[in-house]
Each structure stands twice: as C-alpha cells, then as structure tokens.
Design a protein around this motif. Structure first.
Motif, mmCIF file in Angstrom:
data_model
loop_
_atom_site.group_PDB
_atom_site.id
_atom_site.type_symbol
_atom_site.label_atom_id
_atom_site.label_comp_id
_atom_site.label_asym_id
_atom_site.label_seq_id
_atom_site.Cartn_x
_atom_site.Cartn_y
_atom_site.Cartn_z
ATOM 1 N N ASN A 110 0.828 -1.213 0.000
ATOM 2 C CA ASN A 110 0.000 0.000 0.000
ATOM 3 C C ASN A 110 0.855 1.253 0.000
ATOM 4 N N ALA A 111 1.958 1.219 0.759
ATOM 5 C CA ALA A 111 2.852 2.374 0.789
ATOM 6 C C ALA A 111 3.551 2.571 -0.554
ATOM 7 N N TYR A 160 -4.190 -3.004 6.172
ATOM 8 C CA TYR A 160 -3.542 -4.293 6.383
ATOM 9 C C TYR A 160 -3.946 -5.331 5.329
ATOM 10 N N VAL A 161 -4.683 -4.902 4.308
ATOM 11 C CA VAL A 161 -4.963 -5.765 3.161
ATOM 12 C C VAL A 161 -4.575 -5.002 1.895
ATOM 13 N N PHE A 162 -4.336 -5.748 0.845
ATOM 14 C CA PHE A 162 -3.990 -5.142 -0.442
ATOM 15 C C PHE A 162 -4.845 -5.802 -1.513
ATOM 16 N N PRO A 163 -6.059 -5.289 -1.757
ATOM 17 C CA PRO A 163 -6.951 -5.920 -2.737
ATOM 18 C C PRO A 163 -6.379 -5.822 -4.142
ATOM 19 N N LYS A 177 -5.887 6.238 -6.223
ATOM 20 C CA LYS A 177 -5.719 6.333 -4.777
ATOM 21 C C LYS A 177 -5.748 7.805 -4.364
ATOM 22 N N LEU A 178 -6.691 8.169 -3.495
ATOM 23 C CA LEU A 178 -6.896 9.576 -3.155
ATOM 24 C C LEU A 178 -6.304 9.978 -1.811
ATOM 25 N N GLY A 195 -6.843 7.569 8.934
ATOM 26 C CA GLY A 195 -6.791 6.476 9.885
ATOM 27 C C GLY A 195 -6.224 5.242 9.225
ATOM 28 N N ALA A 196 -6.904 4.123 9.397
ATOM 29 C CA ALA A 196 -6.437 2.862 8.820
ATOM 30 C C ALA A 196 -7.036 2.581 7.454
ATOM 31 N N HIS A 197 -7.875 3.481 6.938
ATOM 32 C CA HIS A 197 -8.545 3.241 5.661
ATOM 33 C C HIS A 197 -7.922 4.065 4.531
ATOM 34 N N ILE A 198 -7.798 3.430 3.376
ATOM 35 C CA ILE A 198 -7.279 4.079 2.167
ATOM 36 C C ILE A 198 -8.440 4.205 1.181
ATOM 37 N N PHE A 199 -8.621 5.396 0.600
ATOM 38 C CA PHE A 199 -9.795 5.705 -0.217
ATOM 39 C C PHE A 199 -9.408 5.882 -1.684
ATOM 40 N N TYR A 200 -10.301 5.423 -2.566
ATOM 41 C CA TYR A 200 -10.064 5.423 -4.002
ATOM 42 C C TYR A 200 -11.307 5.921 -4.748
#
Length: 338
Positions: free
Chosen positions: A76-77, A206-209, A217-218, A222-227
């Motif tokens: 993710n990083a 902690y997941v990489f779909p 990727k916007l 917190g712990a959520h990544i938004f697209y």
C-alpha cells in the motif's frame, strides 16, 4: 401536401364537436394521467466492465493472495497517490427532510459508519459516510442508501463486509453508536468530507486488494485508504444518479452465522485446569483447543554438558573392556559384592 391539409380540415371539426359535447353536458375535464418516470439503469461503459466485476467479486482470499498485514502495508505504501487536486463531491440533500425513508437511511448509514469505522478518527468515519452517499449517486451502484450498504447482503461476498459476516449480531456500544449516528445525520443533511472527494471504494491498510492498483488512490484517513474510479467515471460529472427512495432494510438472519460445533476432546479445556504456577511466573499456557502445537527445537550439540555426555558414550562404546573394568573397580571401591 394536399393530403396533410385534408386531414387537418377533417380533424378540426371533429375536435370542435367533441369539445362542444363536453361543455353541453357540463362534464368537468378529466385530470391528466401522472405517469411516474422510472429512471433507467445507466449502462456501465465497456472499458469499466472488467473493473466493476473485479471490485464486486473481491474477497478475503483474493485480497493480496493471502499476504500478511506487514507485507500488505508495504504494498500500500508503494502504491502512490493520484496527483492533482481532489474534486469535492456535491452535498447530498435528497433526504434532508424527516420521514420514513430518512429514518431508514439514517439507520443504514449509521450501521456502515459504526461497523466499518467505529474506532477510526472522526474524519475517517465521515469519509466512510461520504463513500456510501457517493455510491448512491454513481451509475455503478444502487440508488438508495440502504441499497448501497446492503448490496449483495445475501451472498458470501458483499460490498460492506459487516452485513454478511455476522457483525450485526454484536450489540453496538452506546457511546460509539451515538457518534456514528451524529456523523451519519450530518452527511444526510449535506455535510461533505472533502478529503476523500468522489471516492467510491476503500479498504483497511492491512490488506492489499487486487483492484487497488487499478483505481485512483486519493487519501488515507486512519487505517482506511480511499479510491475513486479512474478516468472520467470518477469525476463529479459522472455522478448523475438520482436518489430513488423506498429505503428497505433487509431482516438480519442470525442462523446464517451459527458457529460450528466445537470438536469433541478427551481432556478438559484449558480454562477448567487449576492454576499451578508461581505468583511471579509471567509465562503463558498452550491452549490446544485453539489448534496450537508445541514446537521444541532439537538441542544443540555444539558444546556443554551434552557434548561431554556424548563423548563419554562414544568412548565407552569403543572400549567395552575398559568400561567393564571401570565398573568392577567401582564395585570394589564401594565394597559391593558382584
């Protein structure tokens, strides 16, 4: 041309005669029929069909091919954010007034905020609410709040995992529920979380779909990544869906999530065993009911008492006569009769 004039000439007296008859009998004019216009479901552009299918069928087994949390965070990083300014979504005001639809939509949106992000910062919770409302207005999703939240709720893989994994069986904590409800109410009243713009997807870090590299990727809150969707389908101009109304909350069936019976064991569970440890023992006990297995590495032969013992055994095996003599001497020295 002459045919058209002849038709008009015939139709005009007929229409006049009908109108005269209506007035003569003093019949009130009939109201026009109000036909409800049902909005057709917009077709998904051909270039997005495969991507939509990928996001709908993603499941835990396919997300990152089972990679662990640390590896997923690395991936993710490594995936960069989309460049440019994040276009803000328009305020959602279709349910600004009180009513049955508003109450049901508020319930569904509160559930989404609570079960998806109860422990997240407030900005992260508002972002989850924004994603739900963005989906309501996007052609790829349902046109009600509950329809979006409960999409594919009766399948093994759903859009929001809490509706099909048994999470609804857990009673919410009052304080956290109240905060989630307040955030949901603000979103339905038109508040916009600008940090996630037109995002329609998110996942935990902690997941990489598998769909993550294919969307824009916007932000991470917190712990959520938004697209958002890539290209024009993810920009404000694509959000043309109209709220349909008729909110419906599916009934929760706890029998779907009944736990599997525990396997029979011929020893008491760990919880029933008496404590037999020193007061200063901070170690733990292995619990075999959880599938734990004891793993003790083989002892090292690189030195110490073990090496001495092995050396003596080897010497004794090579010199049996000497070993017997030593044994006899031991008996004699101890005055033990053979």
């Amino acid at each position: 041309m002459s045919v058209l004039l002849r038709s008009v000439g015939i139709a005009a007296p007929v229409a006049l005669a009908v109108a005269t008859a209506v007035l003569w009998h003093h019949e009130p004019p009939r109201p026009a029929v109000q036909a409800r216009i049902v909005e057709a479901v917009p077709a998904i552009p051909r270039q997005y069909l495969a991507l939509v299918q990928m996001t709908e069928q993603a499941d835990a087994a396919a997300e990152g091919d089972g990679m662990d949390g640390a590896k997923a965070r690395e991936e993710n990083a490594r995936l960069g954010f989309s460049g440019g300014t994040i276009a803000s979504a328009k305020p959602f005001r279709a349910l600004a007034t009180a009513g049955e639809d508003h109450d049901r939509a508020l319930q569904c949106l509160t559930q989404a905020v609570y079960y998806e992000a109860a422990r997240e910062p407030e900005s992260g919770q508002r972002a989850v609410a924004q994603v739900v409302l963005n989906r309501v207005r996007h052609p790829a999703f349902a046109k009600t709040v509950c329809g979006v939240v409960y999409q594919r709720f009766d399948a093994s893989v759903c859009q929001f995992s809490f509706v099909c994994d048994g999470s609804l069986a857990r009673h919410p904590l009052p304080d956290l529920w109240s905060r989630a409800k307040r955030i949901a109410a603000d979103a339905l009243a038109g508040r916009v979380e600008k940090e996630v713009g037109t995002a329609t997807h998110y996942h935990a870090d902690y997941v990489f779909p598998r769909w993550a590299p294919h969307l824009a990727k916007l932000a991470q809150l917190g712990a959520h990544i938004f697209y958002r969707w890539p290209g024009g389908w993810g920009l404000p101009g694509a959000f043309t869906g109209r709220y349909a109304g008729g909110e419906h909350i599916p009934a929760f069936d706890p029998s779907r999530f009944a736990t599997v019976a525990e396997p029979a064991i011929d020893y008491p569970p760990v919880a029933a065993l008496p404590e037999r440890r020193a007061s200063n023992d901070v170690g733990g006990r292995m619990d075999p009911t959880k599938g734990w297995k004891l793993s003790i590495p083989d002892p090292s032969t690189s030195g110490g008492a073990l090496s001495d013992m092995l050396a003596r055994q080897q010497t004794a095996a090579q010199q049996p006569a000497k070993s017997l003599a030593l044994a006899a001497d031991d008996h004699l020295s101890q005055k033990v009769q053979p």
